[in-house]
Design an enzyme around this catalytic site. Structure first.
Site, short mmCIF file in Angstrom:
data_model
loop_
_atom_site.label_atom_id
_atom_site.label_comp_id
_atom_site.label_asym_id
_atom_site.label_seq_id
_atom_site.Cartn_x
_atom_site.Cartn_y
_atom_site.Cartn_z
N TRP A 96 0.82 -1.22 0.00
CA TRP A 96 0.00 0.00 0.00
C TRP A 96 0.85 1.26 0.00
CZ3 TRP A 96 -4.43 -0.57 -2.00
CH2 TRP A 96 -5.15 -1.75 -1.81
N ASP A 170 -1.43 6.56 6.49
CA ASP A 170 -2.53 5.75 5.96
C ASP A 170 -2.80 4.67 7.02
OD1 ASP A 170 -4.21 3.94 4.78
OD2 ASP A 170 -2.96 3.57 3.01
N LYS A 194 -12.76 -1.19 6.95
CA LYS A 194 -12.18 -2.24 7.80
C LYS A 194 -12.77 -2.14 9.20
CE LYS A 194 -9.12 -3.01 4.49
NZ LYS A 194 -9.11 -2.39 3.18
N1 PMP Z 1 -4.51 1.61 2.15
C1 PMP Z 1 -4.64 0.48 2.88
C2 PMP Z 1 -3.76 0.29 4.07
C3 PMP Z 1 -5.60 -0.47 2.53
O1 PMP Z 1 -5.73 -1.59 3.26
C4 PMP Z 1 -6.43 -0.24 1.41
C5 PMP Z 1 -7.52 -1.20 1.01
N2 PMP Z 1 -7.42 -2.48 1.39
C6 PMP Z 1 -6.23 0.91 0.69
C7 PMP Z 1 -5.27 1.82 1.08
C8 PMP Z 1 -7.06 1.21 -0.53
O2 PMP Z 1 -8.30 1.59 -0.09
P1 PMP Z 1 -9.54 1.83 -1.06
O3 PMP Z 1 -9.83 0.52 -1.70
O4 PMP Z 1 -10.59 2.27 -0.09
O5 PMP Z 1 -9.17 2.88 -2.02
#
Ligand code: PMP
Length: 358
Positions: A96, A170, A194
């Site tokens: 991520w 994040d 989450k």
């Molecule tokens: N950052 C993290 C730490 C995530 O776990 C996720 C999704 N699993 C995201 C970003 C991306 O999020 P989204 O699908 O809501 O754009």
């Protein structure tokens, strides 16, 4: 989602508390929805002890959206004057944060200050060794890498590392599972899906002095200043998701708040890691110092058994255990709403499966 929250939403679906309409049918500017929004923000502030000099924004676009929205908001003003254009620092500890660095490079220069890719995202590089830029608009990290199962158990104090930049975190996949050290944070963002509620809502917490650093090209609906000045109503917010998150916040308070979530997260994770570490069949490859309490990736030492493991898990009602395709193996997500009994059932399956294969 906590089951009691789903039941309450179902009961209120057609008529929210005697108003004669459901939440999805309300005007977002009407007094009924405004009270839902205000209560949700207050409960979130209470739970995470958000200081008064931070704004809580209810946005859309998810975690990936914020990867663009953050540089659009923080790389204007003085940061734009940096030689060669604005720069942001990235600490890469998994998939991520890697994505964040890539996306930001469309809107500023992405500088990789630390990167654990060479050791397959198993350790967090010590903060003292990070190559932080002198004039970064911000420093980004992902405090819980959902796919690789790597968690910062403490956030770095950038000032003590010689950086004056705000820290952007994040925290999508572990927000609400532990207190947030706000004195070290400039911006924290999280997709709600989450620990906070359904998909569609992104919670962004921004320190007030960072609201006016946007690049001129920043879309108005994503400009933190606009969103903050309009109580997250600059455009129509994701009303039903905000309502659901509000119910989750009240549920969290009833459970004992973030400190209770924190204790439960430790207890659940310890149970599962202990089982994995004691077994001859399963392994978790992440440095124990930075193992995630929310996302536990593990591998069967005999990958040929993966399908049988998953099939038998499914027979017991244990679902969604297949690991992310980039890592393989298995992954158990132990979000706040997962009860201890769910982890106990998983551990029982791990033991039974190993025993019958011995
Ligand atoms: N950052 C993290 C730490 C995530 O776990 C996720 C999704 N699993 C995201 C970003 C991306 O999020 P989204 O699908 O809501 O754009």
């Amino acid at each position: 989602m906590p089951e009691s929250v789903l039941a309450q939403a179902a009961a209120e679906m057609l008529d929210w508390r005697g108003t004669g309409v459901g939440v999805m049918e309300m005007s977002h500017r009407g007094s009924a929805f405004m009270s839902i929004r205000d209560q949700a923000e207050q409960d979130f502030r209470d739970l995470l002890q958000v200081p008064p000099n931070f704004r809580v924004l209810f946005m859309q676009g998810g975690g990936l959206g914020e990867n663009a929205i953050v540089p659009l908001n923080l790389c204007g003003g003085a940061a734009a004057q940096a030689q060669g254009g604005p720069v942001a620092d990235f600490v890469i500890t998994g998939g991520w944060s890697q994505k964040s660095a890539q996306e930001a490079s469309k809107f500023c220069r992405s500088h990789v200050a630390a990167n654990n890719t060479p050791d397959q995202h198993r350790h967090i590089p010590p903060a003292e060794g990070w190559a932080l830029s002198r004039d970064a608009a911000y420093v980004h990290l992902c405090s819980n890498e959902t796919v690789h199962g790597v968690e910062f158990h403490d956030l770095p104090d950038l000032a003590s590392l010689g950086s004056a930049a705000p820290l952007v975190v994040d925290c999508s996949s572990h927000i609400g599972s532990r207190p947030m050290p706000w004195s070290r944070v400039g911006v924290a963002f999280a997709g709600a899906q989450k620990n906070l509620g359904p998909a569609g809502l992104t919670v962004v917490v921004v320190r007030e002095d960072l609201l006016d650093r946007a690049q001129p090209i920043c879309p108005s609906a994503f400009q933190y200043r606009n969103v903050a000045d309009n109580q997250s109503m600059y455009n129509t917010p994701p009303t039903f998701a905000i309502y659901m998150a509000g119910l989750v916040f009240q549920w969290m308070k009833q459970q004992g708040g973030v400190s209770a979530m924190d204790q439960q997260a430790s207890a659940k994770a310890a149970l599962l890691y202990d089982c994995i570490d004691r077994s001859g069949l399963y392994e978790n490859r992440v440095d124990p110092a930075c193992r995630s309490r929310m996302n536990v990736p593990f591998h069967l030492k005999e990958p040929a058994l993966n399908e049988a493991f998953l099939a038998q898990a499914q027979e017991r009602g244990l679902l969604q255990l297949k690991g992310h395709k980039s890592v393989g193996g298995m992954r158990a997500s132990l979000y706040n709403a997962m009860p201890l009994s769910g982890v106990q059932a998983l551990v029982e399956h791990l033991r039974d499966f190993e025993r019958t294969r011995a």
